[in-house]
Motif scaffolding. Sequence first.
Motif, short mmCIF file in Angstrom:
data_model
loop_
_atom_site.label_atom_id
_atom_site.label_comp_id
_atom_site.label_asym_id
_atom_site.label_seq_id
_atom_site.Cartn_x
_atom_site.Cartn_y
_atom_site.Cartn_z
N GLU A 31 0.84 -1.20 0.00
CA GLU A 31 0.00 0.00 0.00
C GLU A 31 0.87 1.25 0.00
N PRO A 32 0.55 2.26 -0.83
CA PRO A 32 1.38 3.45 -0.89
C PRO A 32 1.22 4.31 0.35
N THR A 33 2.20 5.20 0.54
CA THR A 33 2.08 6.15 1.62
C THR A 33 0.95 7.13 1.30
N VAL A 34 -0.05 7.17 2.17
CA VAL A 34 -1.26 7.94 1.88
C VAL A 34 -1.22 9.26 2.61
N GLN A 35 -1.47 10.33 1.89
CA GLN A 35 -1.58 11.64 2.52
C GLN A 35 -3.05 11.97 2.78
N ASP A 36 -3.89 11.88 1.78
CA ASP A 36 -5.32 12.12 1.92
C ASP A 36 -6.08 10.86 1.55
N ALA A 37 -7.11 10.54 2.30
CA ALA A 37 -7.91 9.35 2.01
C ALA A 37 -9.34 9.56 2.48
N ILE A 38 -10.28 9.17 1.65
CA ILE A 38 -11.70 9.19 1.99
C ILE A 38 -12.18 7.74 2.00
N ALA A 111 -13.03 11.24 -14.77
CA ALA A 111 -13.50 11.78 -13.49
C ALA A 111 -12.96 13.18 -13.22
N ALA A 112 -13.80 14.00 -12.60
CA ALA A 112 -13.42 15.36 -12.19
C ALA A 112 -13.34 15.41 -10.68
N TYR A 113 -12.40 16.21 -10.16
CA TYR A 113 -12.17 16.31 -8.72
C TYR A 113 -12.25 17.77 -8.30
N GLU A 114 -13.02 18.04 -7.24
CA GLU A 114 -13.08 19.40 -6.72
C GLU A 114 -11.90 19.65 -5.77
N SER A 115 -11.76 18.80 -4.78
CA SER A 115 -10.62 18.88 -3.85
C SER A 115 -10.51 17.52 -3.18
N GLY A 116 -9.29 17.07 -2.99
CA GLY A 116 -9.11 15.78 -2.37
C GLY A 116 -9.19 14.64 -3.37
N PRO A 117 -9.06 13.40 -2.90
CA PRO A 117 -8.94 12.25 -3.80
C PRO A 117 -10.25 11.67 -4.29
N GLU A 118 -11.38 12.10 -3.75
CA GLU A 118 -12.67 11.54 -4.14
C GLU A 118 -13.23 12.29 -5.35
N PRO A 119 -13.58 11.59 -6.44
CA PRO A 119 -14.13 12.27 -7.62
C PRO A 119 -15.50 12.86 -7.34
N SER A 120 -15.80 13.96 -7.99
CA SER A 120 -17.08 14.64 -7.79
C SER A 120 -18.08 14.37 -8.90
N LYS A 121 -17.59 14.05 -10.12
CA LYS A 121 -18.50 13.79 -11.23
C LYS A 121 -17.75 13.06 -12.35
N ARG A 163 -15.08 8.13 6.70
CA ARG A 163 -13.88 8.57 7.41
C ARG A 163 -13.01 9.37 6.45
N GLU A 164 -12.59 10.55 6.87
CA GLU A 164 -11.75 11.42 6.05
C GLU A 164 -10.41 11.64 6.74
N GLN A 165 -9.35 11.31 6.04
CA GLN A 165 -7.98 11.55 6.51
C GLN A 165 -7.39 12.60 5.60
N VAL A 166 -7.23 13.82 6.10
CA VAL A 166 -6.96 14.94 5.21
C VAL A 166 -5.97 15.92 5.83
N SER A 167 -5.45 16.79 4.98
CA SER A 167 -4.73 17.98 5.40
C SER A 167 -5.67 19.16 5.18
N PRO A 168 -5.50 20.25 5.95
CA PRO A 168 -6.38 21.40 5.78
C PRO A 168 -6.39 21.89 4.34
N ARG A 169 -7.57 22.20 3.83
CA ARG A 169 -7.70 22.65 2.45
C ARG A 169 -7.31 24.13 2.28
#
Length: 296
Positions: A31-38, A111-121, A163-169
């Motif tokens: 598994e890669p080193t994860v910075q942001d994860a949803i 896929a389009a992304y607004e912010s973070g790793p989860e696609p929005s559309k 669960r959201e593992q994130v850095s401040p946006r």
Amino acid sequence: MRDFVGCLANQAAMVAEATCSVNTSASAMAEPTVQDAITCFYRTVLSSGKELFTQVVWSANQVGGAFLSITVQYGISPSKPHAYLVRKKKGRRSFAAGDTAISLHWDTSAAAYESGPEPSKAFYLAIVADSEFALLLGDMCGRFIEHFGATHPIAAFSMVSRREQVSPREQVPGETLYSTKAALVDGGKEHEIMIRCKGDELNAKESELYVEVDKKEVVSVRRLRWNFRGNQAIFVDGSTVDVMWDVHGWWFCESSRCAMFTFRRRSAMESRLWLDGDLEQGFSAFSLLIHVFKNQ
């Protein structure tokens, strides 16, 4: 919070999708080193009464790699896990979980992304179990259903935890901000959640923590050196939602500057604040867990 993998037996399927070049050697399978994860957890009840539990993880590591992992568990009977690692942005995988035939289908190529790793559309992720649509995510699911077979029934499914593992946006001098969106009540509308922290350990008297829902302040905490952990009940969509915070890592841990915020709707049978042990009895209500890693 009890980790969802602990709720699963060994029966599993995983799809990992990388947007960058990936070495196919054994060491690269880790598994890669994860910075942001949803991480989202879903429960599906098929027409036969069978239950499926699915974990979907959208993640990104520090070198820009994006990954999608899926874990599917049928019931609680342990058996040999099914694992897959692929680099395609579109594909399918099939396997059997007990006596249930399951197939995974995904397409994130546009896929389009607004912010973070989860696609929005512009994507879809679908699970078909015993000729039923067991999970449908993304705005392109309608096209997938038409192509796959519109006559297949759609099973009842719902998100039970996020669960959201994130850095401040966003950051301004002396202030840490993070925002997300979630439906805190089953069947309720999606709400905008804002977490704002002012001050630091060098200015403890002026430190403040605010939580807003739809731009309305619902939690206000001052002097975080003494109030770095706590809880408060708020009301959302006519239901009681317990909010818990732990910002100890932001203030006192140099190695892991992580704060935790939890939102969980209190079920009709609960008259008190829920405890971690209560979650082991099952998913009685939706919960949102946010890990925010403060910049050094």
